[in-house]
Design a protein around this motif. Structure first.
Motif, PDB file in Angstrom:
ATOM      1  N   TYR A  28      -1.949   6.609  -1.309  1.00 32.16           N
ATOM      2  CA  TYR A  28      -1.081   5.427  -1.266  1.00 32.16           C
ATOM      3  C   TYR A  28       0.384   5.795  -1.436  1.00 32.16           C
ATOM      4  O   TYR A  28       1.241   5.331  -0.672  1.00 32.16           O
ATOM      5  CB  TYR A  28      -1.497   4.438  -2.357  1.00 32.16           C
ATOM      6  N   ARG A  29       0.690   6.632  -2.420  1.00 33.17           N
ATOM      7  CA  ARG A  29       2.086   6.980  -2.681  1.00 33.17           C
ATOM      8  C   ARG A  29       2.709   7.685  -1.481  1.00 33.17           C
ATOM      9  O   ARG A  29       3.865   7.441  -1.127  1.00 33.17           O
ATOM     10  CB  ARG A  29       2.181   7.855  -3.933  1.00 33.17           C
ATOM     11  N   LYS A  30       1.938   8.542  -0.835  1.00 30.17           N
ATOM     12  CA  LYS A  30       2.441   9.257   0.338  1.00 30.17           C
ATOM     13  C   LYS A  30       2.731   8.296   1.473  1.00 30.17           C
ATOM     14  O   LYS A  30       3.808   8.351   2.106  1.00 30.17           O
ATOM     15  CB  LYS A  30       1.413  10.310   0.771  1.00 30.17           C
ATOM     16  N   LEU A  31       1.793   7.383   1.739  1.00 32.70           N
ATOM     17  CA  LEU A  31       1.977   6.432   2.833  1.00 32.70           C
ATOM     18  C   LEU A  31       3.058   5.404   2.509  1.00 32.70           C
ATOM     19  O   LEU A  31       3.834   5.005   3.397  1.00 32.70           O
ATOM     20  CB  LEU A  31       0.652   5.720   3.125  1.00 32.70           C
ATOM     21  N   ALA A  32       3.112   4.970   1.246  1.00 32.32           N
ATOM     22  CA  ALA A  32       4.112   3.968   0.860  1.00 32.32           C
ATOM     23  C   ALA A  32       5.524   4.509   1.037  1.00 32.32           C
ATOM     24  O   ALA A  32       6.435   3.778   1.471  1.00 32.32           O
ATOM     25  CB  ALA A  32       3.891   3.537  -0.591  1.00 32.32           C
ATOM     26  N   ARG A  33       5.716   5.769   0.691  1.00 30.44           N
ATOM     27  CA  ARG A  33       7.041   6.367   0.896  1.00 30.44           C
ATOM     28  C   ARG A  33       7.392   6.448   2.378  1.00 30.44           C
ATOM     29  O   ARG A  33       8.539   6.261   2.780  1.00 30.44           O
ATOM     30  CB  ARG A  33       7.086   7.761   0.268  1.00 30.44           C
ATOM     31  N   ALA A  34       6.384   6.741   3.199  1.00 28.45           N
ATOM     32  CA  ALA A  34       6.634   6.928   4.632  1.00 28.45           C
ATOM     33  C   ALA A  34       6.927   5.613   5.339  1.00 28.45           C
ATOM     34  O   ALA A  34       7.729   5.569   6.284  1.00 28.45           O
ATOM     35  CB  ALA A  34       5.435   7.616   5.282  1.00 28.45           C
ATOM     36  N   ILE A  39      13.109   2.405   3.793  1.00 27.21           N
ATOM     37  CA  ILE A  39      13.274   3.779   4.266  1.00 27.21           C
ATOM     38  C   ILE A  39      12.994   3.889   5.756  1.00 27.21           C
ATOM     39  O   ILE A  39      13.747   4.507   6.503  1.00 27.21           O
ATOM     40  CB  ILE A  39      12.347   4.733   3.482  1.00 27.21           C
ATOM     41  N   ASN A  40      11.896   3.278   6.185  1.00 25.73           N
ATOM     42  CA  ASN A  40      11.466   3.359   7.579  1.00 25.73           C
ATOM     43  C   ASN A  40      11.934   2.109   8.318  1.00 25.73           C
ATOM     44  O   ASN A  40      11.526   0.995   8.009  1.00 25.73           O
ATOM     45  CB  ASN A  40       9.938   3.478   7.639  1.00 25.73           C
ATOM     46  N   LYS A  41      12.809   2.290   9.277  1.00 24.49           N
ATOM     47  CA  LYS A  41      13.378   1.157  10.015  1.00 24.49           C
ATOM     48  C   LYS A  41      12.609   0.832  11.283  1.00 24.49           C
ATOM     49  O   LYS A  41      13.045   0.008  12.086  1.00 24.49           O
ATOM     50  CB  LYS A  41      14.849   1.459  10.369  1.00 24.49           C
ATOM     51  N   ASP A  42      11.461   1.468  11.493  1.00 23.97           N
ATOM     52  CA  ASP A  42      10.637   1.158  12.655  1.00 23.97           C
ATOM     53  C   ASP A  42      10.189  -0.299  12.577  1.00 23.97           C
ATOM     54  O   ASP A  42       9.835  -0.784  11.499  1.00 23.97           O
ATOM     55  CB  ASP A  42       9.420   2.088  12.683  1.00 23.97           C
ATOM     56  N   PRO A  43      10.192  -1.052  13.704  1.00 24.14           N
ATOM     57  CA  PRO A  43       9.820  -2.485  13.665  1.00 24.14           C
ATOM     58  C   PRO A  43       8.438  -2.744  13.072  1.00 24.14           C
ATOM     59  O   PRO A  43       8.204  -3.783  12.468  1.00 24.14           O
ATOM     60  CB  PRO A  43       9.872  -2.893  15.145  1.00 24.14           C
ATOM     61  N   GLY A  44       7.512  -1.809  13.243  1.00 25.72           N
ATOM     62  CA  GLY A  44       6.167  -2.035  12.729  1.00 25.72           C
ATOM     63  C   GLY A  44       5.946  -1.508  11.324  1.00 25.72           C
ATOM     64  O   GLY A  44       4.848  -1.647  10.773  1.00 25.72           O
ATOM     65  N   ALA A  45       6.979  -0.915  10.707  1.00 27.32           N
ATOM     66  CA  ALA A  45       6.799  -0.278   9.397  1.00 27.32           C
ATOM     67  C   ALA A  45       6.455  -1.295   8.309  1.00 27.32           C
ATOM     68  O   ALA A  45       5.620  -1.026   7.451  1.00 27.32           O
ATOM     69  CB  ALA A  45       8.056   0.499   9.026  1.00 27.32           C
ATOM     70  N   ASP A  47       4.879  -4.224   8.497  1.00 25.73           N
ATOM     71  CA  ASP A  47       3.488  -4.665   8.585  1.00 25.73           C
ATOM     72  C   ASP A  47       2.544  -3.562   8.122  1.00 25.73           C
ATOM     73  O   ASP A  47       1.547  -3.826   7.450  1.00 25.73           O
ATOM     74  CB  ASP A  47       3.155  -5.072  10.021  1.00 25.73           C
ATOM     75  N   ARG A  48       2.859  -2.336   8.497  1.00 28.21           N
ATOM     76  CA  ARG A  48       2.021  -1.202   8.068  1.00 28.21           C
ATOM     77  C   ARG A  48       2.075  -1.050   6.553  1.00 28.21           C
ATOM     78  O   ARG A  48       1.060  -0.798   5.895  1.00 28.21           O
ATOM     79  CB  ARG A  48       2.527   0.073   8.737  1.00 28.21           C
ATOM     80  N   PHE A  49       3.266  -1.242   5.975  1.00 25.86           N
ATOM     81  CA  PHE A  49       3.423  -1.130   4.524  1.00 25.86           C
ATOM     82  C   PHE A  49       2.620  -2.212   3.810  1.00 25.86           C
ATOM     83  O   PHE A  49       1.980  -1.950   2.789  1.00 25.86           O
ATOM     84  CB  PHE A  49       4.898  -1.239   4.158  1.00 25.86           C
ATOM     85  N   LYS A  50       2.628  -3.429   4.357  1.00 21.85           N
ATOM     86  CA  LYS A  50       1.846  -4.518   3.758  1.00 21.85           C
ATOM     87  C   LYS A  50       0.351  -4.194   3.810  1.00 21.85           C
ATOM     88  O   LYS A  50      -0.388  -4.450   2.854  1.00 21.85           O
ATOM     89  CB  LYS A  50       2.120  -5.823   4.489  1.00 21.85           C
ATOM     90  N   GLU A  51      -0.084  -3.634   4.922  1.00 25.01           N
ATOM     91  CA  GLU A  51      -1.483  -3.263   5.084  1.00 25.01           C
ATOM     92  C   GLU A  51      -1.880  -2.185   4.071  1.00 25.01           C
ATOM     93  O   GLU A  51      -2.930  -2.261   3.427  1.00 25.01           O
ATOM     94  CB  GLU A  51      -1.681  -2.750   6.517  1.00 25.01           C
ATOM     95  N   ILE A  52      -1.017  -1.200   3.897  1.00 29.14           N
ATOM     96  CA  ILE A  52      -1.260  -0.117   2.942  1.00 29.14           C
ATOM     97  C   ILE A  52      -1.314  -0.671   1.512  1.00 29.14           C
ATOM     98  O   ILE A  52      -2.174  -0.303   0.712  1.00 29.14           O
ATOM     99  CB  ILE A  52      -0.160   0.955   3.073  1.00 29.14           C
ATOM    100  N   SER A  53      -0.376  -1.567   1.190  1.00 24.74           N
ATOM    101  CA  SER A  53      -0.321  -2.142  -0.156  1.00 24.74           C
ATOM    102  C   SER A  53      -1.558  -2.962  -0.469  1.00 24.74           C
ATOM    103  O   SER A  53      -2.092  -2.913  -1.586  1.00 24.74           O
ATOM    104  CB  SER A  53       0.940  -3.006  -0.306  1.00 24.74           C
ATOM    105  N   GLU A  54      -2.028  -3.734   0.503  1.00 29.03           N
ATOM    106  CA  GLU A  54      -3.230  -4.539   0.277  1.00 29.03           C
ATOM    107  C   GLU A  54      -4.442  -3.636   0.053  1.00 29.03           C
ATOM    108  O   GLU A  54      -5.248  -3.873  -0.854  1.00 29.03           O
ATOM    109  CB  GLU A  54      -3.491  -5.467   1.456  1.00 29.03           C
TER     110      GLU A  54
END
Length: 318
Positions: A28-34, A39-45, A47-54
């Motif tokens: 989780y910590r590795k993916l959350a940082r990425a 930090i990540n300005k990609d348009p899909g970042a 949503d991906r972060f929310k998915e990782i957090s859940e």
């Protein structure tokens, strides 16, 4: 068009179903940082972060994880008193009756619940389990309180020292947190009612934030004590001096006694981490004697005169 099933939480974090808590946390910590939106300005970042957090909020809580392993994507809807084996048999039976269109339920692992057919209905399945006692939309077993959840929050030493408002994302929700000053690494902070949502009007669970203090290039924190290196010149160490030292709370003055050697620790009482409920920590400044990387002609002459006049032998300590 048929909606895609929810992604498996283990797949989202990239860990096996038998992964230990440390492995889940590390992933989780590795993916959350990425993928953190700051930090990540990609348009899909985001949503991906929310998915990782859940995924992490579910798999990091032992109780919630057990329910997810047993019931898959339906774990939030299944009542607490349902036996996983009974649930698996009921799903298997309805899956067979649904015909060849049956598919595996999202989140079900090896040995977990069998297929849940396209034509099967979640509420009908519950009625089958409870013999009609449950009724539609969960009536019969009453409101189900939300589950408690855990999440980590990483702070710099300065942020932990000062406290203040922070915004975090947990399970796709953005939450404002008022961090108290002087939090320590590993401290748990309870946010009442910010955990899993309850059903049928039941109260939400609590969210427990676990503080992690990030490594710092200058400070090392042990409990409430702070350690820092204090560079001094050779003449300050020999003659004694009052020198400035940086602390998370601002600049402070420390007295270097005459005859101080490298490695000596100077203690500043109460200048460590604040403690709202008691005595604050201390700051320990460890002396490091520095010499000029290059010498002027006058400095060289003076050091040569000192070398000739002094009988001090550092190898013998006298």
């Amino acid at each position: 068009m048929m909606a895609a099933p929810p992604r498996d939480f283990y797949e989202i974090l990239g860990v096996p179903r038998g992964a230990g808590q440390e492995e889940v946390q590390s992933a989780y910590r590795k993916l959350a940082r990425a993928y953190h939106p700051d930090i990540n300005k990609d348009p899909g970042a985001e949503d991906r972060f929310k998915e990782i957090s859940e995924a992490y909020s579910v798999l990091s809580d032992p109780g919630t994880r057990r329910r997810y392993d047993a019931f898959g994507a339906d774990f939030r809807q299944v009542p607490e008193d349902v036996d996983p084996e009974t649930w698996a048999r009921a799903r298997a039976g309805r899956g067979r009756r649904a015909g060849s269109g049956a598919r595996a339920g999202a989140g079900a692992g090896p040995g977990g619940p069998a297929g849940f057919g396209e034509g099967a209905d979640f509420e009908e399945l519950l009625e089958g389990l409870f013999g009609g006692r449950a009724g539609r939309a969960g009536r019969g077993w009453g409101p189900i309180p939300g589950a408690d959840q855990e999440a980590e929050i990483e702070l710099t030493v300065e942020e932990a020292y000062r406290g203040g408002r922070r915004s975090i994302t947990v399970g796709g929700r953005r939450i404002e947190v008022n961090m108290p000053a002087g939090v320590t690494d590993g401290q748990r902070i309870r946010l009442a009612g910010q955990g899993g949502r309850g059903s049928d009007g039941a109260a939400a669970g609590d969210l427990y934030l676990i503080v992690r203090i990030a490594p710092h290039r200058r400070y090392r924190v042990e409990g409430r004590d702070i350690h820092v290196h204090l560079p001094v010149s050779s003449w300050e160490a020999a003659l004694g001096a009052s020198v400035a030292v940086d602390t998370p709370g601002g600049e402070a003055k420390v007295k270097v006694p005459a005859g101080t050697s490298s490695g000596r620790r100077l203690r500043l009482r109460g200048r460590g981490m604040p403690n709202p409920r008691g005595t604050p920590g201390d700051l320990f400044a460890e002396v490091r004697i520095m010499v000029p990387p290059t010498l002027s002609e006058q400095e060289r002459r003076l050091f040569e005169q000192l070398a000739a006049a002094s009988e001090f032998d550092p190898r013998r300590g006298r």
